[in-house]
Motif scaffolding. Structure first.
Motif, PDB file in Angstrom:
ATOM      1  N   ARG A   7     -55.476 -55.195 -25.453  1.00 49.55           N
ATOM      2  CA  ARG A   7     -56.629 -54.804 -26.258  1.00 49.55           C
ATOM      3  C   ARG A   7     -57.657 -53.989 -25.462  1.00 49.55           C
ATOM      4  N   ILE A   8     -57.383 -53.785 -24.204  1.00 52.08           N
ATOM      5  CA  ILE A   8     -58.310 -53.042 -23.346  1.00 52.08           C
ATOM      6  C   ILE A   8     -58.021 -51.551 -23.440  1.00 52.08           C
ATOM      7  N   LEU A   9     -59.077 -50.781 -23.610  1.00 56.55           N
ATOM      8  CA  LEU A   9     -58.962 -49.331 -23.747  1.00 56.55           C
ATOM      9  C   LEU A   9     -59.534 -48.631 -22.519  1.00 56.55           C
ATOM     10  N   PRO A  10     -58.891 -47.548 -22.077  1.00 57.25           N
ATOM     11  CA  PRO A  10     -59.546 -46.701 -21.084  1.00 57.25           C
ATOM     12  C   PRO A  10     -60.670 -45.927 -21.770  1.00 57.25           C
ATOM     13  N   THR A  11     -61.658 -45.538 -21.016  1.00 55.96           N
ATOM     14  CA  THR A  11     -62.704 -44.672 -21.553  1.00 55.96           C
ATOM     15  C   THR A  11     -62.538 -43.277 -20.952  1.00 55.96           C
ATOM     16  N   ARG A  12     -63.453 -42.405 -21.291  1.00 53.80           N
ATOM     17  CA  ARG A  12     -63.387 -41.042 -20.767  1.00 53.80           C
ATOM     18  C   ARG A  12     -63.798 -40.980 -19.298  1.00 53.80           C
ATOM     19  N   TRP A  13     -64.233 -42.108 -18.755  1.00 51.44           N
ATOM     20  CA  TRP A  13     -64.745 -42.120 -17.383  1.00 51.44           C
ATOM     21  C   TRP A  13     -63.858 -42.987 -16.503  1.00 51.44           C
ATOM     22  N   GLU A  14     -63.405 -42.387 -15.414  1.00 54.03           N
ATOM     23  CA  GLU A  14     -62.490 -43.066 -14.510  1.00 54.03           C
ATOM     24  C   GLU A  14     -63.089 -44.370 -14.003  1.00 54.03           C
ATOM     25  N   GLY A  15     -62.287 -45.409 -14.050  1.00 60.69           N
ATOM     26  CA  GLY A  15     -62.717 -46.700 -13.540  1.00 60.69           C
ATOM     27  C   GLY A  15     -63.413 -47.584 -14.547  1.00 60.69           C
ATOM     28  N   LEU A  16     -63.715 -47.044 -15.716  1.00 55.41           N
ATOM     29  CA  LEU A  16     -64.433 -47.818 -16.737  1.00 55.41           C
ATOM     30  C   LEU A  16     -63.517 -48.098 -17.923  1.00 55.41           C
ATOM     31  N   HIS A  17     -63.272 -49.378 -18.173  1.00 58.86           N
ATOM     32  CA  HIS A  17     -62.433 -49.808 -19.297  1.00 58.86           C
ATOM     33  C   HIS A  17     -63.255 -50.676 -20.242  1.00 58.86           C
ATOM     34  N   LEU A  18     -62.778 -50.756 -21.475  1.00 64.54           N
ATOM     35  CA  LEU A  18     -63.518 -51.448 -22.533  1.00 64.54           C
ATOM     36  C   LEU A  18     -62.607 -52.379 -23.308  1.00 64.54           C
ATOM     37  N   ALA A  19     -63.066 -53.632 -23.476  1.00 60.19           N
ATOM     38  CA  ALA A  19     -62.467 -54.537 -24.456  1.00 60.19           C
ATOM     39  C   ALA A  19     -63.370 -54.450 -25.690  1.00 60.19           C
ATOM     40  N   PRO A  20     -62.970 -53.709 -26.712  1.00 57.85           N
ATOM     41  CA  PRO A  20     -63.890 -53.340 -27.781  1.00 57.85           C
ATOM     42  C   PRO A  20     -64.115 -54.440 -28.811  1.00 57.85           C
ATOM     43  N   ALA A  21     -65.217 -54.286 -29.532  1.00 59.30           N
ATOM     44  CA  ALA A  21     -65.515 -55.152 -30.675  1.00 59.30           C
ATOM     45  C   ALA A  21     -65.206 -54.397 -31.957  1.00 59.30           C
ATOM     46  N   ALA A  22     -64.536 -55.065 -32.874  1.00 63.76           N
ATOM     47  CA  ALA A  22     -64.277 -54.500 -34.191  1.00 63.76           C
ATOM     48  C   ALA A  22     -65.038 -55.315 -35.228  1.00 63.76           C
ATOM     49  N   VAL A  23     -64.989 -54.858 -36.459  1.00 67.59           N
ATOM     50  CA  VAL A  23     -65.731 -55.499 -37.546  1.00 67.59           C
ATOM     51  C   VAL A  23     -65.342 -56.970 -37.692  1.00 67.59           C
ATOM     52  N   ASP A  24     -64.069 -57.287 -37.444  1.00 64.69           N
ATOM     53  CA  ASP A  24     -63.582 -58.659 -37.620  1.00 64.69           C
ATOM     54  C   ASP A  24     -64.324 -59.674 -36.756  1.00 64.69           C
ATOM     55  N   LEU A  25     -64.914 -59.213 -35.652  1.00 65.20           N
ATOM     56  CA  LEU A  25     -65.566 -60.133 -34.726  1.00 65.20           C
ATOM     57  C   LEU A  25     -66.712 -60.891 -35.395  1.00 65.20           C
ATOM     58  N   ALA A  26     -67.250 -60.327 -36.472  1.00 66.34           N
ATOM     59  CA  ALA A  26     -68.343 -60.994 -37.184  1.00 66.34           C
ATOM     60  C   ALA A  26     -67.915 -62.349 -37.736  1.00 66.34           C
ATOM     61  N   GLY A  27     -66.636 -62.519 -38.024  1.00 67.32           N
ATOM     62  CA  GLY A  27     -66.148 -63.784 -38.558  1.00 67.32           C
ATOM     63  C   GLY A  27     -65.725 -64.784 -37.505  1.00 67.32           C
ATOM     64  N   ALA A  28     -65.740 -64.365 -36.241  1.00 67.66           N
ATOM     65  CA  ALA A  28     -65.218 -65.232 -35.187  1.00 67.66           C
ATOM     66  C   ALA A  28     -66.040 -66.504 -35.015  1.00 67.66           C
ATOM     67  N   GLU A  29     -67.357 -66.402 -35.172  1.00 72.97           N
ATOM     68  CA  GLU A  29     -68.206 -67.587 -35.015  1.00 72.97           C
ATOM     69  C   GLU A  29     -67.752 -68.705 -35.953  1.00 72.97           C
ATOM     70  N   VAL A  30     -67.458 -68.355 -37.205  1.00 73.63           N
ATOM     71  CA  VAL A  30     -67.038 -69.345 -38.195  1.00 73.63           C
ATOM     72  C   VAL A  30     -65.621 -69.824 -37.912  1.00 73.63           C
ATOM     73  N   GLU A  31     -64.736 -68.902 -37.577  1.00 75.49           N
ATOM     74  CA  GLU A  31     -63.336 -69.253 -37.368  1.00 75.49           C
ATOM     75  C   GLU A  31     -63.132 -70.122 -36.128  1.00 75.49           C
ATOM     76  N   LEU A  32     -64.012 -69.989 -35.150  1.00 75.84           N
ATOM     77  CA  LEU A  32     -63.866 -70.762 -33.916  1.00 75.84           C
ATOM     78  C   LEU A  32     -64.427 -72.178 -34.016  1.00 75.84           C
ATOM     79  N   VAL A  33     -65.194 -72.460 -35.067  1.00 77.05           N
ATOM     80  CA  VAL A  33     -65.867 -73.759 -35.173  1.00 77.05           C
ATOM     81  C   VAL A  33     -64.886 -74.914 -35.060  1.00 77.05           C
TER      82      VAL A  33
END
Length: 266
Positions: A72-98
């Motif tokens: 799930r990790i994406l490279p960015t346009r800048w060398e050495g910098l990677h991103l584990a991104p947030a998508a819209v679904d993350l809004a439901g994670a608080e409830v689903e993790l309870v």
């Protein structure tokens, strides 16, 4: 391989701005950095030019389903910098993790697969003290706490520190505050200077020397999907975050190379 979480339940204090730009500055001096966007708003993801609506995978699946984080990790346009991104679904994670088993350890376990591959892991937390921030605190070695240089700056910090203490007692005994980061400083304001003095008085030895100025350029950069080093490399904001990166490296006992010209290309 420090893991630092940017946390403050008060919104609008510069968490995302600081996480994104510190990550970019560390990458610019040759450090490998993973930025984890744990805020359902996904502003860190957007700030690096990633279209959240087009994401096929995000940190959400790693938290809720136990899916492998490396995929799930994406490279960015800048060398050495990677991103584990947030998508819209993350809004439901608080409830689903309870009701999820060992819900507080989901992010820590996800990061176990990848943290050795990076010099730094920076986590951008949501403006709350819910399960997502709790996961960040359990996964982190320390907190970086942005504090806005405005009236009532200290409001809510006691609650954050109480939460940190509970996390230390129950889940992560080594968690501590790496530093309070003063943000949105207006040198023309007497109040802003008073806030700086007050925070340093309350937390002696735990406040970063670097102070981040209030800056139009810093506010504009996310709309172009660029960190400040790429958008306005000679601006006060870029110079401040470059100084913060050097201060962090020095405090962590790591070599402190200079940012030649203070920037890398867009």
């Amino acid at each position: 391989m420090p893991v630092y979480a940017f946390a403050n339940q008060k919104g609008g204090v510069g968490k995302t701005t600081s996480a994104v730009n510190l990550a970019a500055c560390l990458a610019a001096v040759g450090r490998s950095v993973l930025l984890v966007d744990l805020d359902p708003q996904g502003n860190a993801t957007a700030s690096l030019g990633i279209d959240r609506s087009a994401l096929q995978r995000s940190v959400y699946e790693a938290l809720v389903d136990g899916a492998p984080l490396p995929e799930r990790i994406l490279p960015t346009r800048w060398e050495g910098l990677h991103l584990a991104p947030a998508a819209v679904d993350l809004a439901g994670a608080e409830v689903e993790l309870v009701s999820a088993p060992e819900r507080e350890f989901r992010l820590r376990r996800a990061l176990e697969e990848v943290r050795s591959a990076y010099d730094y892991v920076l986590i951008d937390c949501p403006p709350s003290l819910g399960l997502l921030t709790l996961n960040a605190m359990v996964a982190a070695d320390a907190l970086i706490v942005p504090v806005q240089c405005e009236y009532l700056a200290l409001e809510g910090l006691s609650r954050l520190l109480q939460t940190m203490t509970r996390v230390r007692q129950r889940f992560n005994p080594h968690l501590h505050v790496r530093g309070f980061l003063l943000t949105m400083f207006d040198a023309r304001s007497r109040l802003a200077q008073q806030v700086v003095e007050e925070v340093r008085h309350h937390f002696p030895g735990r406040v970063f020397r670097t102070v981040i100025p209030r800056s139009v350029r810093l506010a504009e950069a996310p709309s172009y999907g660029l960190p400040i080093l790429a958008y306005a490399p000679n601006s006060p904001g870029a110079l401040a975050y470059s100084a913060l990166a050097r201060e962090l490296l020095q405090g962590d006992g790591l070599p402190v190379p200079s940012l030649e010209g203070g920037a890398y290309g867009a």
